[in-house]
Design a protein around this motif. Structure first.
Motif, PDB file in Angstrom:
ATOM      1  N   VAL A  90      -8.022   0.817  12.030  1.00 27.71           N
ATOM      2  CA  VAL A  90      -6.850   1.684  12.179  1.00 27.71           C
ATOM      3  C   VAL A  90      -6.988   2.416  13.505  1.00 27.71           C
ATOM      4  CG1 VAL A  90      -5.541   3.594  11.166  1.00 27.71           C
ATOM      5  CG2 VAL A  90      -6.683   1.929   9.677  1.00 27.71           C
ATOM      6  N   ILE A  91      -6.225   1.971  14.515  1.00 24.99           N
ATOM      7  CA  ILE A  91      -6.500   2.355  15.897  1.00 24.99           C
ATOM      8  C   ILE A  91      -5.256   2.925  16.565  1.00 24.99           C
ATOM      9  CG2 ILE A  91      -7.435   1.544  18.090  1.00 24.99           C
ATOM     10  CD1 ILE A  91      -8.314  -1.008  16.533  1.00 24.99           C
ATOM     11  N   SER A  92      -5.426   3.994  17.333  1.00 23.17           N
ATOM     12  CA  SER A  92      -4.336   4.521  18.151  1.00 23.17           C
ATOM     13  C   SER A  92      -4.197   3.678  19.424  1.00 23.17           C
ATOM     14  CB  SER A  92      -4.596   5.989  18.505  1.00 23.17           C
ATOM     15  OG  SER A  92      -5.801   6.118  19.230  1.00 23.17           O
ATOM     16  N   ASP A  93      -3.227   4.047  20.280  1.00 23.92           N
ATOM     17  CA  ASP A  93      -2.908   3.280  21.487  1.00 23.92           C
ATOM     18  C   ASP A  93      -2.191   1.990  21.077  1.00 23.92           C
ATOM     19  OD1 ASP A  93      -2.720   2.465  24.124  1.00 23.92           O
ATOM     20  OD2 ASP A  93      -4.862   2.529  24.537  1.00 23.92           O
ATOM     21  N   TYR A 112     -14.253   5.210  15.571  1.00 26.99           N
ATOM     22  CA  TYR A 112     -13.998   3.895  16.176  1.00 26.99           C
ATOM     23  C   TYR A 112     -14.523   3.915  17.614  1.00 26.99           C
ATOM     24  CZ  TYR A 112     -11.418   0.302  18.707  1.00 26.99           C
ATOM     25  OH  TYR A 112     -11.089  -0.753  19.514  1.00 26.99           O
ATOM     26  N   ALA A 113     -15.173   2.849  18.023  1.00 25.19           N
ATOM     27  CA  ALA A 113     -15.697   2.766  19.389  1.00 25.19           C
ATOM     28  C   ALA A 113     -15.219   1.489  20.065  1.00 25.19           C
ATOM     29  CB  ALA A 113     -17.222   2.795  19.392  1.00 25.19           C
ATOM     30  N   GLY A 154     -10.188   4.744  12.916  1.00 31.39           N
ATOM     31  CA  GLY A 154     -11.195   4.410  11.927  1.00 31.39           C
ATOM     32  C   GLY A 154     -10.955   3.064  11.282  1.00 31.39           C
ATOM     33  N   HIS A 155     -11.323   2.944  10.000  1.00 29.27           N
ATOM     34  CA  HIS A 155     -11.199   1.665   9.308  1.00 29.27           C
ATOM     35  C   HIS A 155     -11.046   1.886   7.813  1.00 29.27           C
ATOM     36  CE1 HIS A 155     -15.512   1.636   7.983  1.00 29.27           C
ATOM     37  NE2 HIS A 155     -15.713   2.274   9.130  1.00 29.27           N
ATOM     38  N   LEU A 156     -10.529   0.868   7.129  1.00 27.99           N
ATOM     39  CA  LEU A 156     -10.299   0.943   5.693  1.00 27.99           C
ATOM     40  C   LEU A 156     -10.238  -0.454   5.081  1.00 27.99           C
ATOM     41  CD1 LEU A 156      -7.183   0.009   5.891  1.00 27.99           C
ATOM     42  CD2 LEU A 156      -6.653   2.419   5.868  1.00 27.99           C
ATOM     43  N   HIS A 157     -10.055  -0.500   3.768  1.00 30.89           N
ATOM     44  CA  HIS A 157      -9.878  -1.744   3.020  1.00 30.89           C
ATOM     45  C   HIS A 157      -8.382  -2.063   3.080  1.00 30.89           C
ATOM     46  CE1 HIS A 157      -9.647  -4.505  -0.355  1.00 30.89           C
ATOM     47  NE2 HIS A 157     -10.947  -4.400  -0.610  1.00 30.89           N
ATOM     48  N   CYS A 190     -15.170  -2.467  18.474  1.00 32.28           N
ATOM     49  CA  CYS A 190     -14.481  -3.589  19.114  1.00 32.28           C
ATOM     50  C   CYS A 190     -14.810  -3.543  20.595  1.00 32.28           C
ATOM     51  CB  CYS A 190     -12.973  -3.452  18.906  1.00 32.28           C
ATOM     52  SG  CYS A 190     -11.990  -4.641  19.821  1.00 32.28           S
ATOM     53  N   ASP A 191     -15.067  -4.704  21.199  1.00 29.48           N
ATOM     54  CA  ASP A 191     -15.290  -4.682  22.646  1.00 29.48           C
ATOM     55  C   ASP A 191     -13.953  -4.816  23.375  1.00 29.48           C
ATOM     56  OD1 ASP A 191     -14.783  -7.540  23.445  1.00 29.48           O
ATOM     57  OD2 ASP A 191     -16.474  -7.918  22.100  1.00 29.48           O
TER      58      ASP A 191
END
Length: 460
Positions: free
Chosen positions: A107-110, A158-159, A214-217, A315-316
């Motif tokens: 779950v990512i912004s941008d 998140y990175a 972040g992340h989720l199911h 994520c790279d």
């Protein structure tokens, strides 16, 4: 700005357990348009108890009919129903059957295109509005998880990590740009040593850490939003594919095998399935399906915490990238690759496993217990594609890997427009998207060649 992971749509697994010398993997069958049940994946194996919605039978009348029961569909239905608007969702298979229920779960912004593309099209001032929408998309996930008590393992952190010097330089440039022009003070820039304190890999030169994303199911989240929409008054029908749409007395008549719906507004929430019906051909010209693949290890126990100490998603920022995170039960979920011309799931499992071992060589003895592959739809410039095909016909697609978050904004924008306020939808409608060739083989070949080109660029 950062490139982010595709949300894959399950595509080619097998029904039997297949063994290699190092893996015991569950593979699954190829998708067919008539497939009606969930395809197995790690997410399906950990699905929450949930409602099974009925098939549409007979004739109904409503204000809005949403075609597609993925996140776009249920995120449109929820705000409509919460505001007392009559809405019906038609899902050809099961809610969350596609990418919404089998994605990387990040779950990512941008936006996948990066703010540079938005700036180029609309200017910096308007780009700031788009930036705020992307931040709101993440907060909307958090708000809905809490408000509707959705059990989906929602985790902040998140990175975006850099593999090569050019990627590290690009990441630092974006960090500076985001601080200066978007007041992105929540971002942290980590050098190699700082990153190593959280991520036990020697592969990267540094990272930009986002504590808000972040992340989720993904399947449990999608089902939770659907439940909230149904509780608010939305009607949801599963195993009810749209077969035909026709104008009817100033409205629309949507047909399924068992019934029909008369409605004032239509919402096409079909994503990569646009090519399956002539009604959606216009959408198919603006987005192309790109393949990817995910594996899930066996539970790692205490070793999981040592891999990613702060439990962030990673994520790279290469064009053809790796994306990974830990599951709630301590597995590593690792995705990447392009399986456009590889129909062998066992081979894809091993190829992605080899990529995983480049990042975490310490996992050489670990078994892979699940693997699944699929497609995400991307636009030619990676910008989201939302709008109207007619005054009462709406669509949203082309999330290009940011679907877990931005579907919330897409659904909200469409719902608000249906209720009379298109102020959120209009700016998205102004984004321009080059057309893409629609001949299936040429699209597939173009996707493959494009992937190889960007792999070459990444390796320089």
């Amino acid at each position: 700005s950062s490139h982010n992971p595709f949300n894959p749509l399950f595509r080619r697994p097998s029904t039997t357990l297949q063994r290699s010398s190092e893996t015991t993997v569950k593979h699954y069958p190829m998708i067919h348009p008539n497939f009606k049940e969930y395809l197995p994946s790690y997410y399906f194996s950990t699905i929450n108890p949930h409602a099974a919605y009925p098939k549409l039978e007979g004739r109904l009348k409503t204000e809005t009919c949403v075609i597609g029961g993925g996140l776009t569909g249920v995120c449109t239905a929820l705000p409509l129903a919460e505001n007392g608007h009559e809405v019906i969702v038609l899902e050809a298979a099961r809610v969350g059957f596609g990418a919404s229920g089998r994605s990387g779960g990040q779950v990512i912004s941008d936006y996948a295109c990066g703010m540079e593309e938005i700036e180029r099209q609309v200017g910096l001032e308007q780009a700031r509005w788009f930036w705020q929408q992307s931040l709101q998309a993440v907060e909307l996930v958090d708000e809905r998880v809490r408000k509707h008590h959705i059990d989906c393992d929602w985790q902040r952190g998140y990175a975006t990590v850099a593999v090569r010097p050019q990627h590290w330089e690009e990441l630092q440039q974006w960090h500076e740009h985001a601080q200066k022009h978007y007041n992105a003070t929540h971002y942290e820039l980590w050098d190699k040593d700082t990153l190593k304190q959280q991520l036990n890999s020697d592969m990267y030169l540094g990272a930009q850490f986002d504590p808000n994303s972040g992340h989720l199911h993904p399947l449990n989240y999608t089902l939770g939003v659907a439940r909230a929409a149904a509780e608010a008054g939305a009607q949801i029908f599963e195993q009810s594919p749209m077969t035909r749409i026709e104008p009817y007395q100033g409205s629309w008549l949507v047909h399924t095998p068992g019934g029909s719906i008369e409605c004032q507004n239509l919402v096409y929430a079909v994503n990569t399935y646009a090519g399956l019906h002539n009604k959606f051909k216009t959408l198919e010209k603006k987005a192309i399906a790109v393949s990817t693949f995910i594996i899930a290890t066996e539970p790692l126990g205490e070793r999981a915490r040592d891999l990613i100490r702060n439990n962030m998603a990673v994520c790279d920022n290469r064009h053809v990238l790796d994306y990974y995170r830990l599951s709630a039960d301590g597995r590593l979920l690792f995705g990447g690759k392009d399986n456009e011309f590889i129909d062998d799931p066992e081979r894809m499992t091993e190829l992605v496993r080899q990529d995983m071992l480049k990042v975490f060589p310490q996992l050489a003895d670990v078994k892979i217990e699940h693997s699944w592959g699929g497609e995400c739809d991307i636009t030619a410039n990676l910008a989201p594609h939302f709008g109207r095909l007619a005054p009462t016909v709406y669509y949203a697609q082309g999330y290009s890997g940011h679907g877990m978050a931005i579907t919330g904004i897409a659904g909200l924008a469409i719902a608000e427009a249906i209720m009379g306020d298109d102020g959120r939808l209009k700016p998205f409608e102004k984004l321009k998207h080059p057309s893409i060739i629609t001949q299936p083989f040429l699209r597939k070949l173009g996707s493959f060649l494009g992937s190889k080109y960007y792999q070459w660029k990444d390796s320089r």
